[in-house]
Scaffold this motif. Structure first.
Motif, PDB file in Angstrom:
ATOM      1  N   GLN A   1     -20.840 -31.939  14.365  1.00  0.00           N
ATOM      2  CA  GLN A   1     -21.804 -31.302  15.678  1.00  0.00           C
ATOM      3  C   GLN A   1     -22.216 -30.053  15.538  1.00  0.00           C
ATOM      4  OE1 GLN A   1     -19.899 -32.814  19.508  1.00  0.00           O
ATOM      5  NE2 GLN A   1     -18.481 -34.261  18.131  1.00  0.00           N
ATOM      6  N   LEU A   2     -21.141 -29.047  15.070  1.00  0.00           N
ATOM      7  CA  LEU A   2     -21.524 -27.564  15.114  1.00  0.00           C
ATOM      8  C   LEU A   2     -22.709 -27.431  14.301  1.00  0.00           C
ATOM      9  CD1 LEU A   2     -17.997 -26.293  15.080  1.00  0.00           C
ATOM     10  CD2 LEU A   2     -19.796 -25.756  16.827  1.00  0.00           C
ATOM     11  N   MET A   3     -22.638 -28.160  12.979  1.00  0.00           N
ATOM     12  CA  MET A   3     -23.852 -28.100  12.007  1.00  0.00           C
ATOM     13  C   MET A   3     -25.150 -28.520  12.605  1.00  0.00           C
ATOM     14  SD  MET A   3     -22.728 -26.339   9.328  1.00  0.00           S
ATOM     15  CE  MET A   3     -24.026 -27.088   8.097  1.00  0.00           C
ATOM     16  N   ALA A   4     -24.897 -29.622  13.219  1.00  0.00           N
ATOM     17  CA  ALA A   4     -26.308 -30.085  14.095  1.00  0.00           C
ATOM     18  C   ALA A   4     -26.687 -29.450  15.276  1.00  0.00           C
ATOM     19  CB  ALA A   4     -25.867 -31.697  14.335  1.00  0.00           C
ATOM     20  N   ARG A   5     -25.943 -28.403  15.529  1.00  0.00           N
ATOM     21  CA  ARG A   5     -26.239 -27.647  16.593  1.00  0.00           C
ATOM     22  C   ARG A   5     -26.404 -28.550  18.122  1.00  0.00           C
ATOM     23  NH1 ARG A   5     -30.966 -23.574  14.327  1.00  0.00           N
ATOM     24  NH2 ARG A   5     -29.827 -22.948  12.302  1.00  0.00           N
ATOM     25  N   SER A   6     -25.337 -29.599  18.170  1.00  0.00           N
ATOM     26  CA  SER A   6     -25.512 -30.229  19.234  1.00  0.00           C
ATOM     27  C   SER A   6     -24.408 -29.880  20.217  1.00  0.00           C
ATOM     28  CB  SER A   6     -25.430 -31.910  18.938  1.00  0.00           C
ATOM     29  OG  SER A   6     -24.033 -31.996  18.092  1.00  0.00           O
ATOM     30  N   VAL A   7     -23.714 -28.801  19.980  1.00  0.00           N
ATOM     31  CA  VAL A   7     -22.400 -28.172  20.756  1.00  0.00           C
ATOM     32  C   VAL A   7     -23.088 -27.333  21.775  1.00  0.00           C
ATOM     33  CG1 VAL A   7     -20.402 -27.062  20.944  1.00  0.00           C
ATOM     34  CG2 VAL A   7     -20.847 -28.575  18.976  1.00  0.00           C
ATOM     35  N   GLY A   8     -22.867 -27.658  22.925  1.00  0.00           N
ATOM     36  CA  GLY A   8     -23.466 -26.590  24.121  1.00  0.00           C
ATOM     37  C   GLY A   8     -22.412 -25.441  24.270  1.00  0.00           C
ATOM     38  N   LYS A   9     -22.918 -24.313  24.135  1.00  0.00           N
ATOM     39  CA  LYS A   9     -22.179 -23.166  24.094  1.00  0.00           C
ATOM     40  C   LYS A   9     -22.797 -22.000  25.347  1.00  0.00           C
ATOM     41  CE  LYS A   9     -21.321 -23.088  19.235  1.00  0.00           C
ATOM     42  NZ  LYS A   9     -21.564 -22.257  18.004  1.00  0.00           N
TER      43      LYS A   9
END
Length: 247
Positions: A78-86
């Protein structure tokens, strides 16, 4: 050794409220005898623990730790796909535009080697002008920002805002020492004003959205009160919750 505050705990992952000044794990950048978050956490949670991502030692806020390899792999994807909202909160010098982005490549932790693409977006939540003379100016301007790093480069937020000359307050590596001294002397704030406020991921076992939020510490609360920013942040937080709850 002070116990860590857990924001979420289940059989697959833990979310920790990381305090400022605590390194996540041992590295060549910190002393061998220092205190580490992962060492503290092993005293609180049995079984394997996998740090999914990092926060700088000086940064506080939400930190994810997986409880087994499969969860770590899923969260890593998920982090690699940049799908984590920060969403981070930061206090910077000056008044940047109400919205903006910084698209500026950054090198790795050694600050050498090939620079890689790095993108940071921000939204300005509040401003203040304080009647403290410094240098050529009789007053000083500061802003509260919500910051969303789209990539995860080393000290990305700190270095990006240094690049546009809106340095983070309390940043002893990339900030302005004169303004750091000002907030220490006048407001008693001795930390970097960068906080990993919110994180949104898909739960690695259920796929359901998991929304996590870390409260602000006493130093943050003190500065918000001194700058009159409590209402602006509370209003923004309420709007964000309503947006999430809307069908």
């Amino acid at each position: 050794m002070t116990a860590l505050t857990l924001l979420h705990a289940d059989d697959d992952l833990l979310a920790i409220d990381k305090p400022a000044g605590l390194a996540v794990h041992r590295s060549r950048l910190v002393g061998a005898d220092d205190d580490y978050l992962m060492d503290r956490l092993r005293l609180q949670a049995e079984g394997p623990l996998h740090a999914v991502h990092r926060l700088d030692r000086a940064t506080s806020g939400v930190l994810l730790v997986a409880r087994h390899a499969a969860a770590a792999a899923d969260l890593g994807r998920q982090l690699m796909a940049r799908s984590v909202g920060k969403a981070y909160l930061a206090v910077v010098r000056g008044w940047p535009a109400e919205h903006g982005e910084i698209d500026y490549p950054l090198s790795g932790s050694s600050l050498a080697g090939e620079a890689k693409p790095a993108l940071t977006r921000w939204r300005r939540l509040a401003t203040v002008e304080v009647p403290i003379a410094h240098g050529r100016y009789p007053q000083q301007r500061y802003s509260l920002l919500e910051v969303a790093p789209e990539t995860g480069r080393y000290r990305q937020i700190r270095r990006h805002f240094h690049h546009i000359s809106h340095h983070l307050l309390g940043d002893t590596s990339h900030g302005r020492g004169d303004h750091n001294r000002l907030i220490r002397q006048h407001y008693g704030v001795h930390r970097l004003l960068l906080h990993a406020w919110r994180l949104e991921v898909r739960h690695p076992a259920t796929g359901e959205p998991l929304r996590l939020e870390a409260p602000l510490d006493a130093a943050w609360q003190r500065l918000l009160g001194a700058f009159g920013w409590e209402a602006a942040l509370a209003g923004h937080a309420q709007c964000a919750r309503q947006e999430v709850a809307a069908p």
